[in-house]
Design an enzyme around this catalytic site. Structure first.
Site, PDB file in Angstrom:
ATOM      1  N   GLU A 290       0.823  -1.209   0.000  1.00 17.33           N
ATOM      2  CA  GLU A 290       0.000   0.000   0.000  1.00 17.33           C
ATOM      3  C   GLU A 290       0.859   1.262   0.000  1.00 17.33           C
ATOM      4  O   GLU A 290       0.440   2.301  -0.508  1.00 17.33           O
ATOM      5  CB  GLU A 290      -0.919  -0.027   1.241  1.00 17.33           C
ATOM      6  CG  GLU A 290      -2.152   0.835   1.146  1.00 17.33           C
ATOM      7  CD  GLU A 290      -3.212   0.422   2.168  1.00 17.33           C
ATOM      8  OE1 GLU A 290      -4.016  -0.482   1.871  1.00 17.33           O
ATOM      9  OE2 GLU A 290      -3.240   0.992   3.270  1.00 17.33           O
ATOM     10  N   HIS A 311       7.781 -27.038  -0.648  1.00 17.21           N
ATOM     11  CA  HIS A 311       7.108 -28.119  -1.369  1.00 17.21           C
ATOM     12  C   HIS A 311       5.915 -27.594  -2.156  1.00 17.21           C
ATOM     13  O   HIS A 311       5.011 -28.349  -2.507  1.00 17.21           O
ATOM     14  CB  HIS A 311       6.701 -29.217  -0.391  1.00 17.21           C
ATOM     15  CG  HIS A 311       7.885 -29.848   0.269  1.00 17.21           C
ATOM     16  ND1 HIS A 311       8.309 -31.121  -0.023  1.00 17.21           N
ATOM     17  CD2 HIS A 311       8.767 -29.363   1.181  1.00 17.21           C
ATOM     18  CE1 HIS A 311       9.386 -31.404   0.695  1.00 17.21           C
ATOM     19  NE2 HIS A 311       9.685 -30.357   1.433  1.00 17.21           N
ATOM     20  N   LYS A 425     -14.454   1.070  -4.160  1.00 14.94           N
ATOM     21  CA  LYS A 425     -15.542   1.530  -3.288  1.00 14.94           C
ATOM     22  C   LYS A 425     -16.536   2.371  -4.074  1.00 14.94           C
ATOM     23  O   LYS A 425     -17.752   2.223  -3.916  1.00 14.94           O
ATOM     24  CB  LYS A 425     -14.981   2.367  -2.134  1.00 14.94           C
ATOM     25  CG  LYS A 425     -14.128   1.601  -1.146  1.00 14.94           C
ATOM     26  CD  LYS A 425     -13.722   2.539   0.003  1.00 14.94           C
ATOM     27  CE  LYS A 425     -12.658   1.899   0.879  1.00 14.94           C
ATOM     28  NZ  LYS A 425     -12.149   2.856   1.886  1.00 14.94           N
TER      29      LYS A 425
END
Lengths: 451, 451
Positions: A290, A311, A425
């Protein structure tokens, strides 16, 4: 004195100390901007001095509230998203028993659970099923009180608490952490008479772990917030005293990652060898992603837990696209004892390590992996902590914060804003028909319908 | 008929259908190699026909053993690393109650816990504390029986079980899943008389979820393995019948991700909107990372959970380096009901969505985010499931497996080996002084000492 060590001893094949020191002037300028608050986003630099400025009254008040909650709650629900839960979760899970919620014996602290950090219906409906069985209390953490995820979750849990305990008793089970004077949650808290803590104006979410946002849940979980702050304070002193790449570990980390980025290393993988550090990685991903991911720039932050992911992602890291580097967190001494038993038949051929501690094997796996990845052209940096406790974690958190501020300035961005978070948003509100979004609503519907 | 839909409706700004169809010949050749087993790594293609070939006797046997374990165990410990635990964990956590270990009411199934997937001393010592309080049983999953992590964990848990229940009763609580005839675990299982299931020779770890490796733990957790297999079988039919990019969703996914890779999109982020899908993502990261990350090539696989991580990685995805694309998994209908309550004061301004389900808001968040990220130059692909159950998850797993085989062939690598996984093991054994590694041991010690 700090306990954390940051080492770049394996970096020489990729970047010599001489090449690294070329960056000293840049680093010094950025260090000065951070300390003297003269750079971009300087109204959000409250975190820089925070560890040295937290006052006794605040710590005592948090401890007293934590004590009360620990008496009445089996479960403590932290409602918050992004920086409003990741710092607390990182510290709590690093120190908690991995099966805390299932144990009968041992330290009896409330189990901390997170809500309002997604809009998942199944998750929140399942949470209500659990809370119907348990005594619980809630912290609601939001600067504005209008962020969708925590606001929705708090509506649901407030109603549930008031139904379960009655309105009066529910009040005693809710603590809000919000703006000092403005916003919906501040007003609601005043109207309802909730105990309230303040999120400082000059501290952004991803830097808020040493404010009540992080400290209250950590104290409720049973951990020593004074030691956490003390660790951060010691690291702060090591970070502010000098911009020197050689003497200041945060300067060194910031300089190296920018050097590697300029050399085409576009992805940084934060590695740990303890499952309990998973949320330190998640917290770090927000902090760096961010802060630096803007204007088409920034190292992509990724995380793995080893040897587990040797793995799964191990093959890629060893042999895939050569655009990655690793920063490896290790803990020297575990908290508990466990040795590998001897077996007479030795069918698995493990007797050569029988009697050794698991940790000894884990350390050799770490060293073996670092060397293998270097051979695979993956630069490796190391952060080591002597053990995992509140003090060393406080050091680690502040180290990453300070290095992040420096690193963002070196990159040339404002590390303290997050303009891109608004885009989804706005669309979501338009799609949901939020009042005030009528124009956006028409536009997005036209777009979806292909008009 | 399959329930899963794969859509690329938002891809047009980045790649037109015409440009995509240019890849049809390449895809057809690779599809043929996969179906007719003529390509690289063709001795590991047992997974292709697996869903159609699983026999009734095997399924019944697994169900019967699962029933017995469910009667005697509160906790079921799966010992395995990489593909030996990720498939089971992906399915179980997708379907489980998120607080299963803490609930008093509801379906009483053993809680499945994982061991031997790291060498963390604190994790395994904590696990022993839990197991001292619970009745438990163990599955030990390893082709060779000599992989360090599971071998060490099994030594510890075998000793613990034998001490807790006595040698005879402990035997009834251990099931091994291993090679049909060779290896340390096979021999140990025969010597000790453990119930044993076979890992087929021609199925690699990351493709083994529909063998007993995945099926036994999933059945113990209480889920319908026949529906899981049925879903995979339906998807297999859709995948093998045609190589057409337009008609076969796996061909389409494989073609698109290779096209985007060639255009410089070096990182794929698998996105979900349900916290329960976290381990589907971890399974997918192994599948693609280990299959494609070789010879300096391969898309780097990363994962996020939204809307959670829109408040951490969201800024980066919106505005950071433009080298990423997203594949978004959505689930149309949740299993449980939950609506947003009305609030008279409406201080948080959420009354505009009061009465809506959380899922409706989650769906608008999804659509709003896809559009925002497209505007931010991030190509978006979509995988949607009508609901989350054994059948749809079976489809999803096989879809990813088949597309992975195709995609690796299109990339030009052998998608079925993992040569890079050995590098760290060799160093670790040398550092630990394993018999047979004397030369490597001397060399690595000289290297560390800077000689």
């Amino acid at each position: 004195m700090i306990n954390l060590t940051f080492n770049h001893e394996h970096l020489a094949d990729f970047l010599s100390d001489e090449e690294l020191l070329i960056m000293q002037d840049e680093v010094s300028v950025c260090h000065d901007m951070l300390i003297n608050k003269t750079g971009k986003g300087n109204d959000f630099l409250g975190w820089v001095d925070l560890p040295a400025e937290i006052d006794e009254a605040l710590l005592s008040s948090i401890e007293e509230d934590a004590r009360k909650i620990r008496e009445i709650a089996e479960v403590f629900v932290v409602i918050g998203i992004g920086g409003s839960y990741l710092g607390a979760r990182a510290v709590i899970e690093a120190l908690n028993h991995p099966f805390a919620g299932m144990m009968n014996s041992g330290k009896k602290s409330p189990v901390v659970i997170y809500a309002g950090n997604s809009i998942s219906q199944d998750y929140h409906a399942s949470l209500l099923e659990l809370l119907s069985e348990k005594d619980y209390a809630v912290a609601v953490i939001s600067k504005s009180g209008t962020t969708t995820e925590p606001a929705v979750a708090f509506r649901i849990l407030k109603a549930h608490l008031e139904k379960k305990y009655g309105k009066e008793s529910a009040r005693e089970r809710i603590i809000s952490i919000t703006d000092k004077s403005r916003g919906a949650l501040k007003k609601l808290s005043t109207d309802e008479g909730y105990k309230t803590y303040v999120i400082p104006d000059d501290v952004g979410g991803r830097f808020s772990v040493l404010t009540p946002v992080g400290l209250l849940p950590i104290a409720v979980a049973g951990y020593d917030i004074r030691q956490l702050v003390a660790g951060a304070k010691a690291m702060r002193e090591a970070c502010i005293i000098t911009p020197s790449i050689l003497d200041n570990p945060a300067s060194r980390y910031a300089a190296i990652r920018n050097s590697l980025y300029r050399m085409g290393k576009q992805v940084e993988i934060l590695v740990n060898y303890e499952p309990s550090l998973q949320y330190i990685t998640e917290w770090w991903k927000q902090l760096y992603g961010e802060s630096e991911g803007k204007e088409g720039e920034g190292i992509f932050p990724a995380g793995v837990g080893f040897t587990t992911d040797l793995h799964s992602m191990g093959q890629y890291i060893q042999d895939g696209q050569r655009m990655i580097f690793e920063t490896v967190i290790t803990v020297d001494s575990p908290a508990k004892m466990l040795n590998i038993p001897h077996d007479n038949a030795d069918l698995d051929g493990m007797n050569f390590i029988a009697g050794k501690s698991l940790n000894e094997v884990n350390q050799m796996a770490t060293l073996g992996t670092v060397l293998a990845h270097i051979d695979g052209d993956v630069p490796n940096l190391g952060i080591s902590l002597p053990k995992l406790n509140e003090e060393t974690i406080g050091e680690l958190l502040y180290f990453f914060e300070f290095a992040c501020g420096l690193s963002g300035y070196i990159l040339g961005v404002n590390p303290f804003d997050q303009p891109g978070v608004e885009a989804y948003k706005k669309n979501m509100f338009a799609l949901l028909g939020k009042p005030g979004y009528e124009k956006e609503s028409d536009a997005i519907r036209a777009r979806i319908n292909g008009e």
